[in-house]
Every structure is written in structure tokens, then in C-alpha cells.
Design an enzyme around this catalytic site. Sequence first.
Site, PDB file in Angstrom:
ATOM      1  N   GLU A 189      12.609  22.157  44.509  1.00 16.81           N
ATOM      2  CA  GLU A 189      12.759  21.328  45.766  1.00 16.81           C
ATOM      3  C   GLU A 189      12.144  22.527  46.723  1.00 16.81           C
ATOM      4  O   GLU A 189      12.778  23.581  46.784  1.00 16.81           O
ATOM      5  CB  GLU A 189      13.892  20.955  46.186  1.00 16.81           C
ATOM      6  CG  GLU A 189      13.800  20.425  47.727  1.00 16.81           C
ATOM      7  CD  GLU A 189      14.843  19.721  48.191  1.00 16.81           C
ATOM      8  OE1 GLU A 189      15.941  19.809  47.521  1.00 16.81           O
ATOM      9  OE2 GLU A 189      15.038  19.272  49.323  1.00 16.81           O
ATOM     10  N   LYS A 222      20.159  28.508  47.614  1.00 15.61           N
ATOM     11  CA  LYS A 222      19.110  28.342  48.848  1.00 15.61           C
ATOM     12  C   LYS A 222      19.642  28.286  50.131  1.00 15.61           C
ATOM     13  O   LYS A 222      19.201  28.897  51.056  1.00 15.61           O
ATOM     14  CB  LYS A 222      18.060  27.396  48.411  1.00 15.61           C
ATOM     15  CG  LYS A 222      17.119  27.924  47.269  1.00 15.61           C
ATOM     16  CD  LYS A 222      15.983  27.066  47.231  1.00 15.61           C
ATOM     17  CE  LYS A 222      16.532  25.656  46.495  1.00 15.61           C
ATOM     18  NZ  LYS A 222      15.108  24.768  45.918  1.00 15.61           N
ATOM     19  N   ARG A 245      24.120  27.429  34.884  1.00 13.76           N
ATOM     20  CA  ARG A 245      23.347  28.233  35.890  1.00 13.76           C
ATOM     21  C   ARG A 245      23.665  29.707  35.770  1.00 13.76           C
ATOM     22  O   ARG A 245      24.658  29.933  35.391  1.00 13.76           O
ATOM     23  CB  ARG A 245      23.177  27.481  37.252  1.00 13.76           C
ATOM     24  CG  ARG A 245      24.615  27.355  37.851  1.00 13.76           C
ATOM     25  CD  ARG A 245      24.401  26.426  39.073  1.00 13.76           C
ATOM     26  NE  ARG A 245      23.580  26.974  40.242  1.00 13.76           N
ATOM     27  CZ  ARG A 245      22.713  26.123  40.699  1.00 13.76           C
ATOM     28  NH1 ARG A 245      22.604  24.871  40.170  1.00 13.76           N
ATOM     29  NH2 ARG A 245      22.183  26.596  41.665  1.00 13.76           N
TER      30      ARG A 245
HETATM   31  P1  ATP Z   1      20.296  25.992  44.944  1.00 15.30           P
HETATM   32  O1  ATP Z   1      21.429  25.271  44.612  1.00 15.30           O
HETATM   33  O2  ATP Z   1      20.079  27.368  45.181  1.00 15.30           O
HETATM   34  O3  ATP Z   1      19.713  25.308  46.329  1.00 15.30           O
HETATM   35  P2  ATP Z   1      18.648  24.112  43.400  1.00 15.30           P
HETATM   36  O4  ATP Z   1      19.281  23.633  42.176  1.00 15.30           O
HETATM   37  O5  ATP Z   1      19.043  23.310  44.529  1.00 15.30           O
HETATM   38  O6  ATP Z   1      19.316  25.608  44.073  1.00 15.30           O
HETATM   39  P3  ATP Z   1      16.179  23.413  42.747  1.00 15.30           P
HETATM   40  O7  ATP Z   1      14.795  23.715  43.824  1.00 15.30           O
HETATM   41  O8  ATP Z   1      16.356  22.021  42.880  1.00 15.30           O
HETATM   42  O9  ATP Z   1      17.361  24.592  43.380  1.00 15.30           O
HETATM   43  O10 ATP Z   1      15.960  24.094  41.360  1.00 15.30           O
HETATM   44  C1  ATP Z   1      14.713  23.734  40.601  1.00 15.30           C
HETATM   45  C2  ATP Z   1      15.358  24.286  39.260  1.00 15.30           C
HETATM   46  O11 ATP Z   1      15.937  25.395  38.931  1.00 15.30           O
HETATM   47  C3  ATP Z   1      16.395  23.021  38.738  1.00 15.30           C
HETATM   48  O12 ATP Z   1      16.100  22.731  37.306  1.00 15.30           O
HETATM   49  C4  ATP Z   1      17.812  23.869  38.842  1.00 15.30           C
HETATM   50  O13 ATP Z   1      18.717  23.163  37.959  1.00 15.30           O
HETATM   51  C5  ATP Z   1      17.168  25.206  38.558  1.00 15.30           C
HETATM   52  N1  ATP Z   1      18.018  26.507  39.011  1.00 15.30           N
HETATM   53  C6  ATP Z   1      18.550  26.389  40.264  1.00 15.30           C
HETATM   54  N2  ATP Z   1      19.463  27.600  40.446  1.00 15.30           N
HETATM   55  C7  ATP Z   1      19.515  28.114  39.156  1.00 15.30           C
HETATM   56  C8  ATP Z   1      20.460  28.931  38.624  1.00 15.30           C
HETATM   57  N3  ATP Z   1      21.469  29.877  39.551  1.00 15.30           N
HETATM   58  N4  ATP Z   1      20.317  29.193  37.392  1.00 15.30           N
HETATM   59  C9  ATP Z   1      19.676  28.325  36.465  1.00 15.30           C
HETATM   60  N5  ATP Z   1      18.765  27.301  36.712  1.00 15.30           N
HETATM   61  C10 ATP Z   1      18.779  27.131  38.265  1.00 15.30           C
HETATM   62 MG    MG Z   2      18.566  21.221  43.543  1.00 20.22          MG
END
Ligand code: ATP
Ligand code: MG
Length: 569
Positions: free
Chosen positions: A41, A276, A266
Site C-alpha cells: 500500500e 509503517k 512476518r
Molecule cells: P505495516 O504493518 O508496516 O503498515 P503492511 O503490511 O501494512 O505493513 P503493506 O504495504 O500492506 O504493508 O505490505 C506489502 C506486503 O509486504 C504485504 O504482503 C505484507 O504482508 C508484507 N509485509 C509487510 N510487513 C512485513 C514484515 N514485517 N515481514 C514480512 N512481510 C511484510
Molecule cells: Mg497492509
Amino acid sequence: MEDQKTPAAPAQGKDFIRTIIDEDQSTGKHAGKVATRFPPEPNGYLHIGHAKSICLNFGVAQEYGGTCNLRFDDTNPLKEDVEYVDSIQADVHWLGFEWAAMYYASDYFERLYSFGETLIRTGKAFVCDLSADDVRAFRGTLTEPGRNSPFRDRSVDESLELFRKMRAGGFEDGSRTLRAKIDMSSPNINLRDPALFRIRKATHHRTGDDWCIYPMYDYAHALSDWIEGITHSLCTLEFEDHRPLYDWCLEALGLENRPRQIEFARLNLTYTILSKRKLLHLVTGGHVRGWDDPRMPTIAGLRRRGFTPEAIRDFCNRIGLAKRDSLVDVALLEHCLREDLNRRAPRFMGVLDPLRVVLTNLPEGVVEELDAVNNPEDPSQGTRKVPFTRVLLIERDDFREVPPPRYHRLSPGQEVRLRWGYLVRCQEVVKDASGTVTEIRCTYDPATRGGDAPEGRKVKGTIHWVSADHARAAEVRLYDRLFVAPEPDVAPEGSDFLSNLNPASLVVSNAARVERAAADAPPGAFFQFERLGYFTVDPDSGPERPVFNRSVSLRDSWAKIEKKTSARR
Ligand code: ATP
Ligand code: MG
């Protein structure tokens, strides 16, 4: 959270995701095709956790001769921005990956809308007039079933008309939603008639004001995957409970060749925040200098700190894939950088806190050019000349007037080896009125060029140095962990992760003097300053004033942890 201090061994055998793909290949599912996607995102910069997902999605595609798309999951216009879209593309490229195609969920808004109409027509979705509060009240709890919305049984025609009116902007934000008709008594709350579309009169960074209804994440995600022909939709564990809804969206529309969602743990790292939202808070609250502050766990921050894509990819390989959340020691990430830079980084000499050394038996004006090896790990990097003159600078810490036991550096009457140079002996100590040592006078032994001690003379210590007249001034930024607690989110009652910030995470030295060639290196160049660590040139550098970031020190706490655990095995 399980504490995982030992890393998964570097890919011995296959992880559970590759095992699933192997099975699919052998049964001919998806006609042998492997198509993945990385779906960020655009509401922040990518961090090291995303790197794990990137290495997995792009890595799997490479290994199986498949494709990986970059897809922006841009369904929440309020939090998203083109700055993030741009940085995400740059970071994925920098990590060394190339997408087969780049898409935006917003490319599919029209199709997602018409899928919505289809669901209404087939009796699988309805427009609901409940407010957000009422929806919550009707939803039930983990132990109590929910109740049907009073609007659940309205006619197809009425729902269709209302859905069209929602799209046309005829209703206020929050006044209506399109909801799936699934099961209000499902033990999985995600299946209790979840919203598929909501009204949000906000300007989108790509579609502008074309839309005032936006699809919800699970719906948009499943259908975007299907539209792109994704075969394996890899995501993190928190989506496990959403998988039934992911599958429902595809089934309810009768779609063939459905992608399969597979969840993995994760990445969590000690001394590091990987959310984020919280990283944004660090930026907007002025706790760091920006998203690319070298103390940030963002890809941009790690890059500025001097991390290499090679080191980050190696780290992602080593941590492996698990189905349970774990906490990885940040020392492993640092270890991967050290290993990479040890092989590749040229060595230079630089002094952070200089102390003058005068060689009383070397006449003024004499410049001897000594040969120094650029990288003992890589002979192909050759040698360079290092000027050796009457006045040198050494690290203040490499001299003690009263040496502690086993101190092998310089002290009155003692001899030390100058790296690539000669043996020198301290003959005299000069102090100012306050008693601070300002200069030490030494003699050098001309018979020891190159640092070889003659038979029978034991000289244990070797220290680094620069020629006072030739060295260039530099600013050196020494970084430490941004948080003092191994799990920064664990904070005392009434405070949050900010209370765990490390007040000494950045120490700037303005007194440093370095070899000329290091001072002339362009931003992004990396090297080792001998005995001090690995450094990179910061973009703040100018011809007048080089600025170096210490990427990582030479002390390897991970190697120690590894040694201890392997000794115990
Ligand atoms: P945050 O919780 O930091 O906002 P998010 O999951 O909302 O992260 P996205 O932009 O939706 O961030 O993530 C894009 C991809 O990266 C998704 O498939 C998510 O599962 C993966 N991802 C995000 N954070 C991690 C992590 N700490 N370890 C592994 N994969 C991750
Ligand atoms: Mg997300």
C-alpha cells in the site's frame, strides 16, 4: 512472541511455500505456471520487513521461471501518496528485482465495481444503510453470533439502484456500504457480512475525483490477484483469518483458475520498529531526520546507512520462512553486512579523534610513499600509496600515559607498529596547562619499513594513522540502535515505543581526518576505515566537507552468538 536467536540455516531443503509450489507443479495445477505479486500500500516507505516479502515473491518467480508483478494496493486515498509510489519502485529496483508488470488496484476500480453489481444480481451482496456504529453492534463478538442487518433482505433491484447511487455520489461518507451476504453467525468474524465497498469522498492520487466509493482490502486483493492471473498469493500471517473471505470473493463470482493465498510469518527484528504507522510517527514527530534517516529500518534508511542490496538479500535468505511469528536478532542483519563488505570494501585509514605524533628523527618536508594493500580479502583490488611524514595523527584512544594491563598500543617508552608503516617508540609526552596530552614525540625505526619487527623484538600492537599534512577533514556520523529496548513496543504503563528511543543513537564527530582518496569518494561509495568499521559517503557530502556514515562497526556480536550456540550443540 517466540524468541528466535538462532537463524534458520541457509535454505537447506525447501520451505513450506516452495514445497506447495512443487506439488502444484507436479499435479499440473495452474498449468505449471508460477505468478506472484508484491502488493504494497503506498502509504509509507518500504522497510526491511517488506524486503522479506519482496525477496520471497520475486525470488520464487525467478526460481520457477515465473513472473512477479508490482501492484500498488491503492484503495485508501486518504493515506496514500505518489511520493510513496515513487520510493517503492526505487527501492524494489535497488534491491535488485525487476517486475514483470506494474499495476495499481485502482486500474481495476471499474471491474471491481461491476463485480459488485454481479454479486448483487446473484443475491450475494446487498446495500446496507446501517451506520458504522450499528454495523459494529450487529456484528456480535468472538463468543456471540451477530445479527442480520435489517437491510439484508432488500430486493436486488433496490440494492442495485442504491449501489449505483452510491457510485454517483448521492450519499454521504459512512451512510451506506455494499456488504457481502455470507453468514452472521460464522465463528470467523471476517465472514459476518463484511463490507465490500465504502463511501469515501476523497481525491485519489491517481483516479482523482472519479470515484467516491472504494473497494475494501480483502475484496480488492482477491480480485486483483485473479485479474492478474496470480497463482500463489503470498502474504503475512495476520491474513490467515481473511483467507476464507478471499476464497469467498472468487467463488461467489464463479471465477476459474483461482489463486491460492498462503501465509508466512512476518519479520520482527530486535531493537527495531516495523510498522509503517509508527515509522511515519517517527518522521512527522521529528524523532529522525526523515524516512531515509540512516537509523530507520526503511530500505531508504538502510541504503543511506551503507547497507548493500547483497547483504539484505542474504539476510532474507538466512532468516528463512516460518509459519509462526518470531523475533530475529538485528545482529544477524549487521553480520550479513559485515560479511559482504569484508569481501568487497576497500580499506582506508582515518582518525576520529586525532592526537599529534611527531617523529623526531624524520626531517620536515620528507614524504615517504608507503605501499598499503587495499583489501586483504581481495588481491585484485591492488595497492595504494600512503604518505608517511614527520607529523602524523593517531587515535587519541591509542595512547595511554599510564597503560592498563595488556594494553598493546602506545605508551611512554613502548613501541607500536604503524599500519603499513614502521615501528615507532614513544619518547616524550607533551601536555598543555590543563594536563591534556597535546602531542607525543616518537622515534621511528627506519629498518622496519612495512612493519616487520626484527628478530627477537616483540611488538604486539598495530594502530592506524594518517599524515597530518595530507589528511582531509571530515564529518563522521556514528550511529547506534534507534531503540534501547530489544522489543521497543514493550513499554511501561502509560508510555509507548517512543519512551524506548535511544538518546545517543547518533554521535557526530567533526574532528576526523581521513586519507585523501576516501574524502574524494562519491556518495554511496563504501569502505572500511581500518579498526573503526565500515563507512559510506552520505549524500550530505560536498567537495569541501566529506560526510561519512558508519554503517556497522567491526565488532561482530552475531559471530559470537553463533559460536556459543554451535559450541553448545
Ligand atoms: P505495516 O504493518 O508496516 O503498515 P503492511 O503490511 O501494512 O505493513 P503493506 O504495504 O500492506 O504493508 O505490505 C506489502 C506486503 O509486504 C504485504 O504482503 C505484507 O504482508 C508484507 N509485509 C509487510 N510487513 C512485513 C514484515 N514485517 N515481514 C514480512 N512481510 C511484510
Ligand atoms: Mg497492509
